[in-house]
Enzyme design. Structure first.
Site, PDB file in Angstrom:
ATOM      1  N   HIS A   1       1.637   4.508  -2.765  1.00  0.00           N
ATOM      2  CA  HIS A   1       1.777   5.960  -2.602  1.00  0.00           C
ATOM      3  C   HIS A   1       3.131   6.413  -3.150  1.00  0.00           C
ATOM      4  O   HIS A   1       3.246   7.453  -3.796  1.00  0.00           O
ATOM      5  CB  HIS A   1       1.740   6.336  -1.120  1.00  0.00           C
ATOM      6  CG  HIS A   1       0.376   6.328  -0.503  1.00  0.00           C
ATOM      7  ND1 HIS A   1      -0.687   7.008  -1.039  1.00  0.00           N
ATOM      8  CD2 HIS A   1      -0.092   5.743   0.634  1.00  0.00           C
ATOM      9  CE1 HIS A   1      -1.753   6.839  -0.253  1.00  0.00           C
ATOM     10  NE2 HIS A   1      -1.411   6.068   0.762  1.00  0.00           N
TER      11      HIS A   1
ATOM     12  N   HIS B   1       3.140   6.805  -6.784  1.00  0.00           N
ATOM     13  CA  HIS B   1       2.420   8.024  -7.145  1.00  0.00           C
ATOM     14  C   HIS B   1       3.389   9.220  -7.111  1.00  0.00           C
ATOM     15  O   HIS B   1       3.337  10.105  -7.957  1.00  0.00           O
ATOM     16  CB  HIS B   1       1.278   8.224  -6.139  1.00  0.00           C
ATOM     17  CG  HIS B   1       0.125   9.046  -6.616  1.00  0.00           C
ATOM     18  ND1 HIS B   1      -0.952   9.319  -5.822  1.00  0.00           N
ATOM     19  CD2 HIS B   1      -0.121   9.671  -7.789  1.00  0.00           C
ATOM     20  CE1 HIS B   1      -1.830  10.071  -6.486  1.00  0.00           C
ATOM     21  NE2 HIS B   1      -1.337  10.298  -7.687  1.00  0.00           N
TER      22      HIS B   1
ATOM     23  N   HIS C   1       0.835  -1.206   0.000  1.00  0.00           N
ATOM     24  CA  HIS C   1       0.000   0.000   0.000  1.00  0.00           C
ATOM     25  C   HIS C   1       0.874   1.263   0.000  1.00  0.00           C
ATOM     26  O   HIS C   1       0.703   2.151  -0.837  1.00  0.00           O
ATOM     27  CB  HIS C   1      -0.911  -0.037   1.241  1.00  0.00           C
ATOM     28  CG  HIS C   1      -1.716   1.205   1.453  1.00  0.00           C
ATOM     29  ND1 HIS C   1      -3.041   1.293   1.120  1.00  0.00           N
ATOM     30  CD2 HIS C   1      -1.377   2.416   1.957  1.00  0.00           C
ATOM     31  CE1 HIS C   1      -3.488   2.500   1.411  1.00  0.00           C
ATOM     32  NE2 HIS C   1      -2.493   3.209   1.923  1.00  0.00           N
ATOM     33  N   GLU C   2       1.804   1.315   0.940  1.00  0.00           N
ATOM     34  CA  GLU C   2       2.663   2.498   1.031  1.00  0.00           C
ATOM     35  C   GLU C   2       3.551   2.623  -0.203  1.00  0.00           C
ATOM     36  O   GLU C   2       3.865   3.726  -0.649  1.00  0.00           O
ATOM     37  CB  GLU C   2       3.510   2.450   2.303  1.00  0.00           C
ATOM     38  CG  GLU C   2       2.696   2.484   3.590  1.00  0.00           C
ATOM     39  CD  GLU C   2       1.737   3.667   3.652  1.00  0.00           C
ATOM     40  OE1 GLU C   2       2.055   4.732   3.091  1.00  0.00           O
ATOM     41  OE2 GLU C   2       0.646   3.502   4.233  1.00  0.00           O
TER      42      GLU C   2
HETATM   43 ZN   LIG Z   1      -2.525   5.251   2.307  1.00  0.00          ZN
END
Ligand SMILES: [Zn+2]
Length: 706
Positions: A498, A501, A494-495
C-alpha cells in the site's frame, strides 16, 4: 491479520501555501509552513489545543472558497470550477491529515473528544458542497459538454468522478430529501466514530491475569516474557497479563495447554461490544444499518450495498455474492476435513471432548506439527522485524530502483516512529516514509497504511507524498530483538505494498493519487507485493537467524511452503463468513432486525457455517464495516486476491524481478492511482482481464483434500 487502508477527506487536497488572513494565529503550527525538511508535519510543535482552531478555520476557509467558485460571474470552465473545487480546502486537509492519522495511531481522551466534535462538522461541510444546487449546476454544465473541451484523460476522469460524487452525494434530491440526507450523514459520522471507540475501550479494559506459573503451560518463552512485561506495565509485577490484542491472544490460543483459559480469553474476544453496557455496539450498528439503507433508498438504490458497489469493480451485490459462493462450498468442505483431523487428534488424546472454536488454533498447530513437521514458531528467530523491513525495501529497490535512507532529523509523534527518505532511481526525492510498528494503548488494533500528504502537481508545483505504515507487533524484549510470525511478516510486506502505491503515485490531482482507487481494487497492489515475502529467493535476502546469523535453511523453506495450504479452509471460511455478514447487513430492505445476534446466527446457519468456526468479525466488533470505510466492501480482499494472484502470475512467468514486468506494474498500477478505470489499468498491465484459476490454486481449493 488482514488490514485496511485508511482514507480520509478524500475529496480534499493539499498544497503548501496558506491564507495570509489566518497567519494571525501566531503559535498554531497549522497556520504557518512547518519549516521542516520537505514540509513534513512539525509533530514536535503540534499540541492538542491546536487542532480545533485549525479545523474551524479550515472549514470556514473552504466554505468561502466554494462560495467564490459558486458565485463566480465567469462562465464555468474546467479550471475555474472542477479544478478549483479539487484544490480547495488546503488548510483543512493539512490539519485533517495529521489529526486523523494520530487519532488512529496515538490517540487519547482529548483527541477522541475532538474527533466527536469535528465529525459532524466535516460531514456538514461535505453536504454543503455536494448539496449546493448552484455549484452542482456549474459542474453539470461542464460535464455535459465534456466531449468538446479537449481535456486530458486525467482531467476527464476528475470531471467524471466529481460529477458522480455530486450525484451520489445527493445533488439531485429535492429540498426536503436533501434535509433528511444531511441529517443522516451527520448522525452516521457520529455513530461510526462511537462504534470504534467502544471497541478500543473494551480492548484496553480487558486483561487475562495469570498468577500461577502452572497456567502458563505450553506457552513459548518469548510469549511468557511478553506477558510478564505487560504485567509489569499494568502494575502487576510478578504476574502475567494477556490481552485481546492480536499479538497477545493469538499465541495464547495457539500454544496454551489450559483449555479453560483459552475459552475464557476467546469468549472475551468474541463478546467485544456485546455486554449490554455503555460500550455495547448492537444498537449503534442497528441504527447505522437503518440509516444507510434509508440514505441509499433516497438516492434511488434498492439497498445500501447496491449504492456502494456501483462505484466499485464488482458493480452489483449479485456479482459479490457470486464470487463468495464460488469459494464457499470448497472452502467449507476443506474446513470440515481440517476439523475432523483435529477431532481425531483430540479423541486419540485419551479424554475426548467436542472440539470448540477456542480449540482451533491449538489443535491446528499440533496437526501441522505432526503432518508437516513444521511449527510456525521455528520461523520467528529468522524474522527479525528490522531485517524483514529491510527485505521489503530491497525488493522495492530490485523491482523499481527506488532506495531508502533513514533520517534522524525529522520530527516524530512518538519515539518509536522511524523516518526514511525515499529516492527514485535517478536519485531525486520521491517521498517520506514513516514506520510505527508496536502496540500502545492509544493505537487501534491491526496494521494499516495512510498518508500525511498525498502526491499531486498543482500550479506547477510538485507535492511529494508522506506515507506511513502502522502495525502492532511485539517489541524487542531484554533477551531478543523484535521477532515476527510468518503472518506478521506477510502483513508487513502487504502494508508496504500500500505504501508503494502512495509513494510511487504520479498524477496531477490528489483525489486521483495513490490509493484513491475503487475499494475492491485498492487491496490488489498490496496483495501483489505480499507475494514476495515468502519466495525462497527473497527469504534468502532477509531471513537470518538473530543469534547465529545463519540464513534460513532450504529445508525449513520447503517445510514452510508444504504447510502453506494447511488451515486454508479455516482462514477462507472465517473470512468469507464475515464477508457474507457484511453483505447481509447492507442488502436489507425494510425494517432492520431487532435482535442483532439472532440475525447473525440465523444468517450463519443458513450458510451452514460449522460451529467450530466464528466469523472473523462478529457484528458488534466488525470495525471495518461499522467504523471504517469497508461497509459492503469486506469482500474486497478476496476480490482483490483474484486479481493479485493473476497479476503475480505475470511475475512468475517472466521472472520475480523481471524489469519489464516491474516497469509495467509501476506505470499502469502503482503510479496511475485512480486516473482510469481499474479494469482498463489492469488490462494495460496484464494484456487481458484477470482469471480466477491462480487464486483457487493458491488457496488449495481446486480439490477438497486437506
Ligand atoms: Zn490492505
Amino acid at each position: 491479520m488482514k488490514t485496511d487502508v485508511i482514507r480520509m477527506l478524500s475529496f480534499l487536497t493539499i498544497t503548501a501555501a496558506l491564507s495570509p488572513t489566518l497567519a494571525a494565529a501566531q503559535d498554531n503550527p497549522f497556520f504557518h509552513p512547518y519549516g521542516t525538511p520537505w514540509e513534513v508535519p512539525a509533530f514536535d510543535k503540534i499540541k492538542v489545543e491546536h487542532y480545533m482552531p485549525a479545523f474551524d478555520a479550515g472549514i470556514a476557509e473552504q466554505k468561502k472558497e466554494i462560495e467564490a467558485i459558486r458565485d463566480s460571474k465567469d462562465a464555468p470552465t474546467f479550471e475555474n470550477t472542477v479544478a478549483a473545487i479539487e484544490t480547495s480546502g488546503e488548510l483543512l486537509t493539512r490539519v485533517g491529515d495529521v489529526f486523523f492519522n494520530l487519532n488512529s495511531a496515538d490517540t487519547n481522551d482529548e483527541m477522541q473528544a475532538i474527533a466527536r466534535d469535528v465529525a459532524p462538522k466535516l460531514s456538514a461541510l461535505q453536504d454543503d458542497i455536494y448539496l449546493d444546487p448552484k455549484l452542482f449546476a456549474r459542474v453539470k454544465e461542464i460535464y455535459l459538454k465534456r466531449d468538446q473541451l479537449r481535456l486530458s484523460p486525467e482531467q476527464l476522469r476528475l470531471l467524471t468522478e466529481q460529477h458522480k460524487a455530486f450525484i451520489r452525494g445527493g445533488a439531485n434530491l429535492s429540498d426536503a430529501d436533501k434535509k433528511t440526507f444531511r441529517e443522516i450523514n451527520e448522525r452516521l459520522s457520529v455513530l461510526e466514530l462511537k462504534f470504534g471507540e467502544n471497541i478500543l475501550a473494551e480492548e484496553n479494559a480487558y486483561q487475562l491475569v495469570i498468577d500461577n506459573q502452572a497456567d502458563l503451560a505450553g506457552l513459548p518463552d518469548n510469549v511468557v516474557e511478553g506477558a510478564a512485561e505487560a504485567a509489569t506495565k499494568a502494575d502487576l509485577a510478578g504476574k502475567w497479563v494477556f490481552t485481546l490484542h492480536r499479538p497477545s491472544i493469538e499465541p495464547f490460543l495457539t500454544y496454551s495447554e489450559k483449555r479453560d483459559l483459552r475459552e475464557k480469553i476467546y469468549r472475551a474476544y468474541c463478546e467485544r461490544g456485546n455486554h449490554n453496557d455503555e460500550y455495547d455496539n448492537k444498537e449503534i450498528l442497528r441504527e447505522e444499518a437503518t440509516l444507510r439503507e434509508k440514505r441509499a433508498v433516497l438516492l434511488g438504490y434498492k439497498t445500501y450495498a447496491a449504492y456502494v458497489l456501483e462505484d466499485n469493480m464488482a458493480k452489483t451485490p449479485d456479482n459479490v455474492v457470486n464470487l463468495l459462493d464460488q469459494l464457499w462450498t470448497p472452502a467449507l468442505s476443506r474446513a470440515a476435513s481440517e476439523r475432523d483431523a483435529m477431532q481425531a487428534m483430540v479423541n486419540a488424546g485419551g479424554k475426548p471432548f467436542d472440539l470448540a472454536s477456542w480449540d482451533w488454533w491449538y489443535y491446528a498447530e499440533k496437526v501441522k506439527k505432526q503432518r508437516y513437521e513444521f511449527d510456525d514458531s521455528v520461523l520467528r528467530p529468522y524474522f527479525v522485524l528490522d531485517n524483514v523491513r529491510k527485505g521489503a525495501f530491497e525488493v522495492a529497490t530490485k523491482l523499481f530502483g527506488i532506495t531508502f535512507e533513514e533520517r534522524f532529523d525529522l520530527p516524530k509523534y512518538n519515539e518509536e516512529v522511524r523516518t526514511f527518505e525515499v529516492k527514485d532511481k535517478d536519485g531525486s526525492h520521491l517521498a517520506v516514509y514513516y514506520v510505527d510498528y508496536h502496540p500502545r494503548p492509544g493505537k487501534r488494533n491491526g496494521a494499516w497504511m495512510s498518508e500525511y500528504r498525498q502526491q499531486c502537481r498543482i500550479g506547477g508545483k510538485d507535492v511529494t507524498p508522506i506515507i506511513v505504515n502502522v502495525a502492532n507487533v511485539s517489541r524487542a524484549t531484554a533477551d531478543e530483538p523484535a521477532l515476527l510470525s510468518l503472518d506478521e511478516t506477510a502483513t508487513l510486506f502487504h502494508e508496504f505494498g500500500h505504501a508503494l502505491h502512495g509513494m510511487l503515485s504520479d498524477v496531477t490531482y490528489a483525489s486521483l493519487a495513490g490509493t484513491n482507487v475503487a475499494r475492491d481494487f485498492v487491496e490488489m497492489p498490496s496483495q501483489v507485493i505480499e507475494n514476495w515475502a515468502t519466495q525462497p529467493e527473497v527469504l534468502k535476502m532477509y531471513a537470518r537467524h538473530y543469534k547465529t546469523g545463519e540464513l534460513i535453511p532450504d529445508e525449513l523453506i520447503a517445510k514452510m511452503n508444504n504447510a502453506k495450504l494447511f488451515n486454508q479452509g479455516f482462514a477462507t471460511v472465517e473470512y468469507l463468513a464475515a464477508s457474507y455478514l457484511d453483505m447481509d447487513w447492507h442488502t436489507l430492505t425494510g425494517e432492520v432486525p431487532a435482535d442483532v445476534m439472532a440475525f447473525e446466527q440465523q444468517r450463519m446457519d443458513a450458510l451452514g457455517l460449522i460451529p467450530e468456526i466464528v466469523p472473523r468479525y462478529r457484528s458488534p466488533y466488525f470495525r471495518h464495516i461499522f467504523a471504517g470505510g469497508y461497509s459492503a466492501g469486506y469482500y474486497s480482499y478476496i476480490w482483490a486476491e483474484v486479481v493479485d494472484a493473476d497479476a503475480f502470475q505475470a511475475f512468475k512467468e517472466a521472472g520475480l524481478f523481471d524489469p519489464e514486468t516491474a516497469a509495467r506494474f509501476r506505470k499502469y498500477i502503482l503510479s496511475a492511482g485512480g486516473t482510469d478505470d481499474p479494469m482498463v489499468l489492469y488490462k494495460k498491465f496484464r494484456g487481458r482481464e484477470p482469471e480466477i484459476g491462480p487464486l483457487l490454486e493458491r488457496r488449495g481449493l481446486t480439490t477438497t483434500d486437506s
